[in-house]
Motif scaffolding. Structure first.
Motif, mmCIF file in Angstrom:
data_model
loop_
_atom_site.group_PDB
_atom_site.id
_atom_site.type_symbol
_atom_site.label_atom_id
_atom_site.label_comp_id
_atom_site.label_asym_id
_atom_site.label_seq_id
_atom_site.Cartn_x
_atom_site.Cartn_y
_atom_site.Cartn_z
ATOM 1 N N ALA A 23 0.823 -1.213 0.000
ATOM 2 C CA ALA A 23 0.000 0.000 0.000
ATOM 3 C C ALA A 23 0.855 1.261 0.000
ATOM 4 N N GLN A 24 2.091 1.140 0.506
ATOM 5 C CA GLN A 24 3.017 2.272 0.515
ATOM 6 C C GLN A 24 3.775 2.407 -0.800
ATOM 7 N N GLY A 25 3.580 1.462 -1.709
ATOM 8 C CA GLY A 25 4.215 1.547 -3.010
ATOM 9 C C GLY A 25 5.536 0.824 -3.146
ATOM 10 N N HIS A 26 5.872 -0.023 -2.187
ATOM 11 C CA HIS A 26 7.142 -0.745 -2.246
ATOM 12 C C HIS A 26 7.026 -2.009 -3.100
ATOM 13 N N LEU A 27 8.174 -2.499 -3.546
ATOM 14 C CA LEU A 27 8.246 -3.809 -4.169
ATOM 15 C C LEU A 27 8.516 -4.809 -3.048
ATOM 16 N N VAL A 28 7.624 -5.773 -2.890
ATOM 17 C CA VAL A 28 7.706 -6.700 -1.761
ATOM 18 C C VAL A 28 7.971 -8.113 -2.269
ATOM 19 N N ILE A 29 8.967 -8.740 -1.679
ATOM 20 C CA ILE A 29 9.304 -10.129 -1.962
ATOM 21 C C ILE A 29 8.901 -10.930 -0.722
ATOM 22 N N GLY A 30 8.011 -11.864 -0.893
ATOM 23 C CA GLY A 30 7.570 -12.670 0.237
ATOM 24 C C GLY A 30 8.039 -14.101 0.102
ATOM 25 N N CYS A 31 8.264 -14.744 1.246
ATOM 26 C CA CYS A 31 8.549 -16.173 1.205
ATOM 27 C C CYS A 31 7.831 -16.843 2.360
ATOM 28 N N ALA A 32 7.445 -18.080 2.131
ATOM 29 C CA ALA A 32 6.766 -18.874 3.144
ATOM 30 C C ALA A 32 6.810 -20.327 2.707
ATOM 31 N N ARG A 33 6.450 -21.221 3.612
ATOM 32 C CA ARG A 33 6.417 -22.636 3.252
ATOM 33 C C ARG A 33 5.229 -22.963 2.363
ATOM 34 N N SER A 34 4.251 -22.045 2.322
ATOM 35 C CA SER A 34 3.056 -22.257 1.510
ATOM 36 C C SER A 34 2.915 -21.137 0.484
ATOM 37 N N ALA A 35 2.004 -21.324 -0.445
ATOM 38 C CA ALA A 35 1.739 -20.322 -1.469
ATOM 39 C C ALA A 35 1.037 -19.114 -0.861
ATOM 40 N N SER A 36 0.945 -18.041 -1.629
ATOM 41 C CA SER A 36 0.301 -16.821 -1.166
ATOM 42 C C SER A 36 -0.907 -16.494 -2.036
ATOM 43 N N ASP A 37 -1.918 -15.896 -1.413
ATOM 44 C CA ASP A 37 -3.103 -15.458 -2.154
ATOM 45 C C ASP A 37 -2.977 -14.016 -2.628
ATOM 46 N N VAL A 38 -1.889 -13.356 -2.291
ATOM 47 C CA VAL A 38 -1.712 -11.949 -2.664
ATOM 48 C C VAL A 38 -1.478 -11.842 -4.169
ATOM 49 N N SER A 39 -2.265 -10.991 -4.803
ATOM 50 C CA SER A 39 -2.106 -10.724 -6.234
ATOM 51 C C SER A 39 -1.898 -9.225 -6.407
ATOM 52 N N HIS A 40 -0.682 -8.847 -6.735
ATOM 53 C CA HIS A 40 -0.332 -7.431 -6.863
ATOM 54 C C HIS A 40 0.874 -7.335 -7.792
ATOM 55 N N PRO A 41 0.901 -6.337 -8.679
ATOM 56 C CA PRO A 41 2.030 -6.238 -9.626
ATOM 57 C C PRO A 41 3.386 -6.044 -8.970
ATOM 58 N N HIS A 42 3.410 -5.567 -7.725
ATOM 59 C CA HIS A 42 4.672 -5.345 -7.029
ATOM 60 C C HIS A 42 4.973 -6.412 -5.983
ATOM 61 N N TYR A 43 4.199 -7.512 -6.018
ATOM 62 C CA TYR A 43 4.449 -8.585 -5.056
ATOM 63 C C TYR A 43 4.972 -9.828 -5.766
ATOM 64 N N HIS A 44 6.025 -10.409 -5.209
ATOM 65 C CA HIS A 44 6.642 -11.601 -5.765
ATOM 66 C C HIS A 44 6.824 -12.614 -4.633
ATOM 67 N N HIS A 45 6.263 -13.795 -4.814
ATOM 68 C CA HIS A 45 6.254 -14.788 -3.734
ATOM 69 C C HIS A 45 7.097 -16.011 -4.091
ATOM 70 N N PHE A 46 7.854 -16.479 -3.098
ATOM 71 C CA PHE A 46 8.655 -17.695 -3.257
ATOM 72 C C PHE A 46 8.320 -18.658 -2.117
ATOM 73 N N GLU A 47 8.247 -19.937 -2.441
ATOM 74 C CA GLU A 47 8.029 -20.945 -1.407
ATOM 75 C C GLU A 47 9.378 -21.457 -0.921
#
Length: 231
Positions: A23-47
């Motif tokens: 929401a602040q406009g950052h590029l966010v890289i997330g990681c977790a043991r499970s998948a993510s439901d977040v859908s956003h052009p600046h969000y990138h998820h890794f398991e």
């Protein structure tokens, strides 16, 4: 726009942090043991499991190739095993230490070279009020987070040469999956020990994340801030 890596990003407090930063406009890289439901052009998820060295190594190789650098690492991934000491299985203690402490250790270590490319590099770790309160039934959890606090203070000194600050946040109880198995009676007793006798909210943690990330906070390092106050 900053490049921010959040571990334990798929649910609970980690998810709240991800949504706040997006929401602040950052590029966010997330990681977790499970998948993510977040859908956003600046969000990138890794398991990835932060307790497994090979997976952490692979995660940071991918991040380096895709994004070149990160500005902030938020070590949020954690597990809680709240049992009486005499009844805590060794494997539960080991998992708690591996995820909470070893995961924070490995991610912080692998992030150094990526953080050095940032103008305002930050590491933000997660602790808990269970450490200063010496809460019964949380021997493994409090010990793992005590180790995180020691790590925070030591690497704050060692990484100061690279202008990387390292601080930690110690939340009081927040209604997330982490404490979903804890009885209301136990939570109430814990809250009564605080100076501010109410449950914390994700927004209280987000306020501290923002504070530590600010460029003006470049003289603040090696600090652990607890929510709620300790009475």
């Amino acid at each position: 726009m900053q490049h921010i890596l959040v571990t334990g990003a798929s649910r609970g407090l980690g998810l709240a942090i991800v949504q706040h930063l997006l929401a602040q406009g950052h590029l966010v890289i997330g990681c977790a043991r499970s998948a993510s439901d977040v859908s956003h052009p600046h969000y990138h998820h890794f398991e990835a499991d932060v307790a497994i060295e090979e997976q952490v190594q692979a995660l940071f190789i991918k991040i380096r190739k895709a994004f070149k650098y990160i500005d902030v690492l938020i070590n949020n991934a954690g597990v809680a095993r709240m049992n009486a000491f005499a009844l805590t299985p060794f494997k539960n203690m080991r998992e708690t230490m591996d995820v909470n402490y070893a995961g924070t250790f490995m991610c912080s270590q692998k992030a150094i070279s990526l953080l050095r490319k940032s103008a305002n590099p930050r590491i933000i770790n997660m602790s808990t009020v269970a450490v200063p309160m010496n809460l019964q039934g949380e021997a493994a959890y409090a010990a793992s987070k005590s180790a995180v606090e020691s790590l925070t203070r030591v690497i704050a000194k060692e990484l100061s040469t690279f202008n990387i600050t390292c601080n930690a946040i110690g939340p009081s109880p927040i209604a997330t999956d982490l404490i979903s198995g804890v009885s209301e009676e136990k939570i109430s007793r814990l809250v009564e020990q605080q100076s501010i006798q109410k449950m914390a909210k994700p927004e209280d943690v987000l306020n501290l994340v923002d504070f530590f990330m600010k460029p003006q906070s470049n003289m603040i390092t090696g600090q652990i801030i607890y929510l709620g106050g300790i009475s």
